[in-house]
Scaffold this motif. Sequence first.
Motif, PDB file in Angstrom:
ATOM      1  N   GLY A  42       0.808  -1.209   0.000  1.00 63.97           N
ATOM      2  CA  GLY A  42       0.000   0.000   0.000  1.00 63.97           C
ATOM      3  C   GLY A  42       0.839   1.256   0.000  1.00 63.97           C
ATOM      4  O   GLY A  42       1.993   1.266  -0.430  1.00 63.97           O
ATOM      5  N   LEU A  43       0.251   2.305   0.522  1.00 64.01           N
ATOM      6  CA  LEU A  43       0.921   3.602   0.529  1.00 64.01           C
ATOM      7  C   LEU A  43       2.181   3.615   1.386  1.00 64.01           C
ATOM      8  O   LEU A  43       3.155   4.280   1.036  1.00 64.01           O
ATOM      9  CB  LEU A  43      -0.051   4.686   1.003  1.00 64.01           C
ATOM     10  CG  LEU A  43      -1.169   5.023   0.020  1.00 64.01           C
ATOM     11  CD1 LEU A  43      -2.125   6.038   0.638  1.00 64.01           C
ATOM     12  CD2 LEU A  43      -0.606   5.546  -1.285  1.00 64.01           C
ATOM     13  N   ASP A  44       2.180   2.888   2.487  1.00 64.20           N
ATOM     14  CA  ASP A  44       3.392   2.832   3.316  1.00 64.20           C
ATOM     15  C   ASP A  44       4.563   2.250   2.540  1.00 64.20           C
ATOM     16  O   ASP A  44       5.687   2.746   2.644  1.00 64.20           O
ATOM     17  CB  ASP A  44       3.148   2.016   4.591  1.00 64.20           C
ATOM     18  CG  ASP A  44       2.293   2.756   5.614  1.00 64.20           C
ATOM     19  OD1 ASP A  44       2.245   4.007   5.563  1.00 64.20           O
ATOM     20  OD2 ASP A  44       1.672   2.086   6.457  1.00 64.20           O
ATOM     21  N   ASP A  45       4.301   1.203   1.758  1.00 69.59           N
ATOM     22  CA  ASP A  45       5.361   0.610   0.936  1.00 69.59           C
ATOM     23  C   ASP A  45       5.806   1.577  -0.159  1.00 69.59           C
ATOM     24  O   ASP A  45       6.998   1.666  -0.466  1.00 69.59           O
ATOM     25  CB  ASP A  45       4.903  -0.704   0.321  1.00 69.59           C
ATOM     26  CG  ASP A  45       4.855  -1.836   1.328  1.00 69.59           C
ATOM     27  OD1 ASP A  45       5.723  -1.880   2.220  1.00 69.59           O
ATOM     28  OD2 ASP A  45       3.942  -2.670   1.236  1.00 69.59           O
ATOM     29  N   ALA A  46       4.864   2.307  -0.751  1.00 70.47           N
ATOM     30  CA  ALA A  46       5.213   3.282  -1.791  1.00 70.47           C
ATOM     31  C   ALA A  46       6.095   4.386  -1.219  1.00 70.47           C
ATOM     32  O   ALA A  46       7.096   4.782  -1.826  1.00 70.47           O
ATOM     33  CB  ALA A  46       3.948   3.861  -2.421  1.00 70.47           C
ATOM     34  N   ILE A  47       5.738   4.869  -0.040  1.00 71.32           N
ATOM     35  CA  ILE A  47       6.533   5.903   0.624  1.00 71.32           C
ATOM     36  C   ILE A  47       7.925   5.367   0.950  1.00 71.32           C
ATOM     37  O   ILE A  47       8.941   6.037   0.727  1.00 71.32           O
ATOM     38  CB  ILE A  47       5.822   6.415   1.889  1.00 71.32           C
ATOM     39  CG1 ILE A  47       4.560   7.190   1.499  1.00 71.32           C
ATOM     40  CG2 ILE A  47       6.759   7.269   2.746  1.00 71.32           C
ATOM     41  CD1 ILE A  47       3.621   7.458   2.661  1.00 71.32           C
TER      42      ILE A  47
END
Length: 75
Positions: free
Chosen positions: A45-50
């Motif tokens: 999700g977004l945590d991995d993208a960040i």
Amino acid sequence: MSKDITEPPHYDMKISPIDFILANDLGFIQGNLVKYAARVGRKGGLDDAISDCRKIQAYAEKLIMTFEQEKKDAE
């Protein structure tokens, strides 16, 4: 070996990052830049993208430092 290890779904692309890295004889730092840039938003999700964006930033900073040192050494 498991296909999830050799061909993870977040690298399901027309040209896999490893093939691109090897075909273009990229070094470790440049290879990691390609790897993380290719998978941003594809893994988790977004945590991995960040996290992947932060890794790109860290490797880019290291590459800049490497080039700056090469330039300084050449002077």
